[in-house]
Design a protein around this motif. Sequence first.
Motif, mmCIF file in Angstrom:
data_model
loop_
_atom_site.group_PDB
_atom_site.id
_atom_site.type_symbol
_atom_site.label_atom_id
_atom_site.label_comp_id
_atom_site.label_asym_id
_atom_site.label_seq_id
_atom_site.Cartn_x
_atom_site.Cartn_y
_atom_site.Cartn_z
ATOM 1 N N LEU A 409 0.821 -1.212 0.000
ATOM 2 C CA LEU A 409 0.000 0.000 0.000
ATOM 3 C C LEU A 409 0.855 1.262 0.000
ATOM 4 N N ASN A 410 2.063 1.152 0.531
ATOM 5 C CA ASN A 410 3.030 2.262 0.458
ATOM 6 C C ASN A 410 2.444 3.567 1.019
ATOM 7 N N GLY A 411 1.697 3.436 2.127
ATOM 8 C CA GLY A 411 1.146 4.615 2.787
ATOM 9 C C GLY A 411 -0.236 5.018 2.328
ATOM 10 N N ALA A 412 -0.761 4.410 1.239
ATOM 11 C CA ALA A 412 -2.083 4.781 0.734
ATOM 12 C C ALA A 412 -3.170 4.269 1.667
ATOM 13 N N THR A 413 -4.182 5.090 1.898
ATOM 14 C CA THR A 413 -5.290 4.690 2.765
ATOM 15 C C THR A 413 -6.601 4.568 1.999
ATOM 16 N N THR A 414 -6.624 5.032 0.769
ATOM 17 C CA THR A 414 -7.832 4.902 -0.063
ATOM 18 C C THR A 414 -7.458 4.266 -1.395
ATOM 19 N N LYS A 415 -8.481 3.704 -2.050
ATOM 20 C CA LYS A 415 -8.219 3.093 -3.361
ATOM 21 C C LYS A 415 -7.729 4.132 -4.360
ATOM 22 N N GLU A 416 -8.250 5.327 -4.275
ATOM 23 C CA GLU A 416 -7.875 6.371 -5.232
ATOM 24 C C GLU A 416 -6.407 6.742 -5.105
ATOM 25 N N THR A 417 -5.935 6.958 -3.878
ATOM 26 C CA THR A 417 -4.521 7.325 -3.698
ATOM 27 C C THR A 417 -3.606 6.160 -4.069
ATOM 28 N N PHE A 418 -4.045 4.930 -3.749
ATOM 29 C CA PHE A 418 -3.264 3.746 -4.131
ATOM 30 C C PHE A 418 -3.157 3.638 -5.652
ATOM 31 N N GLU A 419 -4.290 3.816 -6.343
ATOM 32 C CA GLU A 419 -4.311 3.692 -7.796
ATOM 33 C C GLU A 419 -3.473 4.782 -8.462
ATOM 34 N N THR A 420 -3.572 6.011 -7.985
ATOM 35 C CA THR A 420 -2.814 7.113 -8.576
ATOM 36 C C THR A 420 -1.312 6.861 -8.469
ATOM 37 N N ALA A 421 -0.868 6.486 -7.274
ATOM 38 C CA ALA A 421 0.565 6.252 -7.063
ATOM 39 C C ALA A 421 1.057 5.062 -7.883
ATOM 40 N N LEU A 422 0.249 3.995 -7.934
ATOM 41 C CA LEU A 422 0.667 2.791 -8.669
ATOM 42 C C LEU A 422 0.725 3.068 -10.169
ATOM 43 N N ARG A 423 -0.298 3.739 -10.714
ATOM 44 C CA ARG A 423 -0.292 4.034 -12.152
ATOM 45 C C ARG A 423 0.873 4.946 -12.528
ATOM 46 N N THR A 424 1.197 5.901 -11.676
ATOM 47 C CA THR A 424 2.341 6.784 -11.944
ATOM 48 C C THR A 424 3.626 5.971 -12.066
ATOM 49 N N SER A 425 3.796 5.006 -11.174
ATOM 50 C CA SER A 425 4.990 4.160 -11.219
ATOM 51 C C SER A 425 4.965 3.222 -12.416
ATOM 52 N N LEU A 426 3.793 2.692 -12.740
ATOM 53 C CA LEU A 426 3.684 1.776 -13.876
ATOM 54 C C LEU A 426 4.077 2.463 -15.182
ATOM 55 N N ARG A 427 3.698 3.721 -15.323
ATOM 56 C CA ARG A 427 4.048 4.451 -16.544
ATOM 57 C C ARG A 427 5.562 4.617 -16.696
ATOM 58 N N LYS A 428 6.278 4.715 -15.593
ATOM 59 C CA LYS A 428 7.735 4.870 -15.645
ATOM 60 C C LYS A 428 8.399 3.621 -16.210
ATOM 61 N N TYR A 429 7.803 2.474 -15.940
ATOM 62 C CA TYR A 429 8.435 1.202 -16.309
ATOM 63 C C TYR A 429 7.617 0.463 -17.366
ATOM 64 N N GLU A 430 6.839 1.210 -18.156
ATOM 65 C CA GLU A 430 5.934 0.591 -19.129
ATOM 66 C C GLU A 430 6.674 -0.331 -20.093
ATOM 67 N N SER A 431 7.787 0.109 -20.630
ATOM 68 C CA SER A 431 8.529 -0.699 -21.604
ATOM 69 C C SER A 431 9.031 -1.986 -20.972
ATOM 70 N N GLU A 432 9.622 -1.878 -19.765
ATOM 71 C CA GLU A 432 10.147 -3.075 -19.091
ATOM 72 C C GLU A 432 9.022 -4.036 -18.708
ATOM 73 N N LEU A 433 7.880 -3.493 -18.277
ATOM 74 C CA LEU A 433 6.744 -4.344 -17.910
ATOM 75 C C LEU A 433 6.202 -5.104 -19.123
ATOM 76 N N LYS A 434 6.056 -4.408 -20.238
ATOM 77 C CA LYS A 434 5.552 -5.069 -21.443
ATOM 78 C C LYS A 434 6.517 -6.140 -21.924
ATOM 79 N N SER A 435 7.815 -5.861 -21.832
ATOM 80 C CA SER A 435 8.809 -6.853 -22.257
ATOM 81 C C SER A 435 8.748 -8.090 -21.373
ATOM 82 N N ALA A 436 8.603 -7.881 -20.050
ATOM 83 C CA ALA A 436 8.513 -9.014 -19.129
ATOM 84 C C ALA A 436 7.273 -9.850 -19.418
ATOM 85 N N LEU A 437 6.143 -9.182 -19.670
ATOM 86 C CA LEU A 437 4.910 -9.915 -19.998
ATOM 87 C C LEU A 437 5.061 -10.667 -21.312
ATOM 88 N N GLU A 438 5.679 -10.027 -22.281
ATOM 89 C CA GLU A 438 5.869 -10.639 -23.594
ATOM 90 C C GLU A 438 6.720 -11.911 -23.485
#
Length: 485
Positions: A409-438
């Motif tokens: 949860l990394n300090g998040a107490t609501t779904k909205e704050t959790f989702e915002t922080a997670l999506r921000t991080s996911l965008r940083k590593y989009e290329s690496e994530l897609k490659s790993a899934l591929e």
Amino acid sequence: MTYFSQFKPSPDPERRQRIPDPADACLPFEYLNDRDFEVLVYFLKSDAVGGSRVRLMQGTSERGRDVVVYDGEHRLSVIVQCKNLRTRLALKDLVDELAKLALHAFREPGILSDREVQYELWCPRGVTETAGDLFFEWPTGWTEAVARGAVERVSRKYARLKKLRWEQVRGAVLERFPAQTRPQLIEGTDISRRVRANTKVYREFFDAMVVAPLNEVRSAVSEEVWAAVADASGLHRQLSDVDIRRVVDRISTFPADTRHATFSGYVLGVPETLIAQLNRKEFQAFAEASTQATFSVYKAIVEALSRQALVSAGQFRQMVRPDHPAVAPALLKVMLMSAMLKLRNLPARFMPEVPAASAYQNASFDERVGAHIAEMFGEYQRCLAGYDPKVHAPASDEELRYRIAITALNGATTKETFETALRTSLRKYESELKSALERYLELVPRDLMVLTDTVTMLDDANLRTRVMDTFARLEVLRGSAILPE
């Protein structure tokens, strides 16, 4: 005189060593060298639209084009790129090919037309899932990040393009190029169908007896004559695939009245008079046993894929070290769900409940992650609620799940704050994530068939050799013995 200007569009069957056709859905194009495959495609396009309107490029400095086609008014209408690879074409390689064509068109505008041109990628082994998404959703996936990365890689690789910079070509690559091209993917089964329908081309490159279509032959003779010819000719022995020949030969040893279709296959050899005498309990055991091998292999594959997803997500976390602790768990969720959906014939009892499964299959990576965020937040909340330090000892399951949830949860107490922080991080590593899934999805079969027999490798020397060859290949891939010492 231009290269191949004297090449005759009518193939000479004796010109090259022809490749045996194993009678699979897809011809063995991997045994053709790159140039022969380009010539094969050139023949097909020439016969389809007329040879005078098709040009085979030289094979070097083709600037992203192997074959080009002109319309009746001598205007460019189709560009063909041939990729006869041993594995599926990855997204990175596809965008690099597109960027190469776009950059050459920037330097030489005559390479593309001022109107939309069809860009055909002839790729017998197909493309990876993410590469396919780029094709089918064109030009949605041709984003600035994707195009810029490809331009930088391609400009470093080719001397003619080294001086080009993103700021200089941005408009041409990101805006004009998508408007000029309409990508189309042509894969192995489609290419095979076109080749087999063209007798001249088929006989030029492949070794098989060309006959009239089966339905035409059967309609021309009586059933009695057909049965006699089929029985006398041993047509299955013309098959050049050793595995197919062995299976067909084995099936042919069983009389027709001892071949019984079951829920997921066939049982051969049991007299139907015996099956007719089975009581309810015996028949149930017979039916269940006939499907057990297939279901057992399915179950083993699913368990192995689940473990490999956990390993792959862990490797991603160690190598990339994302700044949000829930990135790797989100990748794990997407891996598992994508794998289960790819196994399209998976028995329902092994398939998790998937709301809107078809929508998930067609979703982008970002949308797939989004489908799991609420689920992840709910799981973490249940882990927090299920732990009581007065009741649960340190290192207990409840205490461990609590610590995992606090970290994710990394300090998040609501779904909205959790989702915002997670999506921000996911965008940083989009290329690496897609490659790993591929890479992970390369391990997942689309379908599965199990053949078992009472004849084993101890009884059949040819089968024993085949088994040892299979083990040898697996040990090379594994780097160690496939069986324990």
